[in-house]
Design an enzyme around this catalytic site. Structure first.
Site, mmCIF file in Angstrom:
data_model
loop_
_atom_site.group_PDB
_atom_site.id
_atom_site.type_symbol
_atom_site.label_atom_id
_atom_site.label_comp_id
_atom_site.label_asym_id
_atom_site.label_seq_id
_atom_site.Cartn_x
_atom_site.Cartn_y
_atom_site.Cartn_z
ATOM 1 C CG ASN A 62 2.821 25.706 -46.670
ATOM 2 O OD1 ASN A 62 3.749 25.724 -47.472
ATOM 3 N ND2 ASN A 62 2.527 24.631 -45.939
ATOM 4 C CG HIS B 157 1.058 27.742 -39.522
ATOM 5 N ND1 HIS B 157 -0.130 28.270 -40.002
ATOM 6 C CD2 HIS B 157 1.337 26.681 -40.327
ATOM 7 C CE1 HIS B 157 -0.533 27.554 -41.048
ATOM 8 N NE2 HIS B 157 0.351 26.584 -41.273
ATOM 9 C CG LEU B 158 7.311 30.768 -39.212
ATOM 10 C CD1 LEU B 158 8.597 31.386 -38.674
ATOM 11 C CD2 LEU B 158 7.142 31.107 -40.672
ATOM 12 C CG HIS B 159 4.925 23.935 -41.567
ATOM 13 N ND1 HIS B 159 4.111 22.853 -41.305
ATOM 14 C CD2 HIS B 159 4.137 24.846 -42.180
ATOM 15 C CE1 HIS B 159 2.886 23.105 -41.766
ATOM 16 N NE2 HIS B 159 2.882 24.317 -42.304
ATOM 17 N N GLY C 3 -0.529 25.725 -50.202
ATOM 18 C CA GLY C 3 -0.808 24.628 -49.286
ATOM 19 C C GLY C 3 -1.246 25.056 -47.903
ATOM 20 C CD GLN C 4 -2.152 30.302 -44.671
ATOM 21 O OE1 GLN C 4 -1.930 31.053 -45.625
ATOM 22 N NE2 GLN C 4 -2.275 30.736 -43.428
ATOM 23 C CB SER C 5 -4.768 23.477 -44.553
ATOM 24 O OG SER C 5 -3.842 23.093 -43.551
ATOM 25 C CG ASP D 296 1.849 19.535 -38.174
ATOM 26 O OD1 ASP D 296 1.856 20.606 -38.793
ATOM 27 O OD2 ASP D 296 1.036 18.606 -38.403
HETATM 28 P P1 DGP Z 1 -0.592 24.461 -43.408
HETATM 29 O O1 DGP Z 1 -1.064 23.416 -44.356
HETATM 30 O O2 DGP Z 1 0.714 25.113 -43.800
HETATM 31 O O3 DGP Z 1 -1.669 25.475 -43.096
HETATM 32 O O4 DGP Z 1 -0.292 23.673 -42.061
HETATM 33 C C1 DGP Z 1 -1.222 23.465 -41.058
HETATM 34 C C2 DGP Z 1 -0.685 22.395 -40.174
HETATM 35 O O5 DGP Z 1 -1.401 22.437 -38.965
HETATM 36 C C3 DGP Z 1 -0.815 20.981 -40.716
HETATM 37 O O6 DGP Z 1 0.489 20.427 -40.888
HETATM 38 C C4 DGP Z 1 -1.581 20.210 -39.651
HETATM 39 C C5 DGP Z 1 -1.506 21.126 -38.452
HETATM 40 N N1 DGP Z 1 -2.682 21.124 -37.595
HETATM 41 C C6 DGP Z 1 -3.952 21.396 -37.992
HETATM 42 N N2 DGP Z 1 -4.778 21.329 -36.934
HETATM 43 C C7 DGP Z 1 -4.001 21.038 -35.858
HETATM 44 C C8 DGP Z 1 -4.294 20.835 -34.481
HETATM 45 O O7 DGP Z 1 -5.431 20.935 -34.009
HETATM 46 N N3 DGP Z 1 -3.239 20.526 -33.667
HETATM 47 C C9 DGP Z 1 -1.958 20.434 -34.151
HETATM 48 N N4 DGP Z 1 -0.987 20.133 -33.257
HETATM 49 N N5 DGP Z 1 -1.653 20.611 -35.448
HETATM 50 C C10 DGP Z 1 -2.668 20.908 -36.290
#
Ligand code: DGP
Length: 114
Positions: free
Chosen positions: A87, A100-102, A93-95, A30
């Protein structure tokens, strides 16, 4: 989807530190880590969220979880414990609207989550 950030990572158009890749799944660090280990495990196929899945995605979803466990072992966070988070939707909190799984570990986490 051309405008999806994670689809662009899958295609290699946006760089990411890939930790795992097969025909259907990739995992990468991330960009905004919330713990010592913070890895994203995603399907290569564009799915918006868990809410965009159906019975025919069961094998893929199982594979995503197995990759999460593999990453956790490789990154040494099993003994301390780790969290896998999906999320789903804005209030959760999904952005990024590509499923995706964290995988988070390397520090204690509170419950309930904020
Ligand atoms: P969520 O908020 O659950 O949708 O998590 C999205 C995550 O994606 C957030 O923790 C930051 C990460 N993220 C967003 N854009 C990028 C990117 O371009 N590269 C990487 N490696 N991570 C990203």
């Amino acid at each position: 989807m051309a405008e999806c950030i994670f689809c662009q990572i899958v295609e290699g158009a946006i760089p990411a530190k890939k930790l795992y890749e097969d025909d259907h799944v990739i995992a990468f660090d991330d960009m905004n880590p919330q713990a010592r280990v913070h890895v994203l495990v995603i399907p290569k196929r564009h799915l918006v969220s868990l809410d965009d899945t159906q019975d025919s995605d069961s094998v893929l979803l199982g594979k995503l979880m197995v990759v999460c466990a593999k990453i956790a072992r490789e990154r040494g966070i099993v003994d301390g414990g780790y969290r896998v988070v999906a999320n789903t939707g804005r209030e959760a909190g999904q952005s990024v609207f590509h499923l995706h799984l964290h995988v988070l570990g390397g520090r204690p986490f509170a419950w309930p989550p904020g």
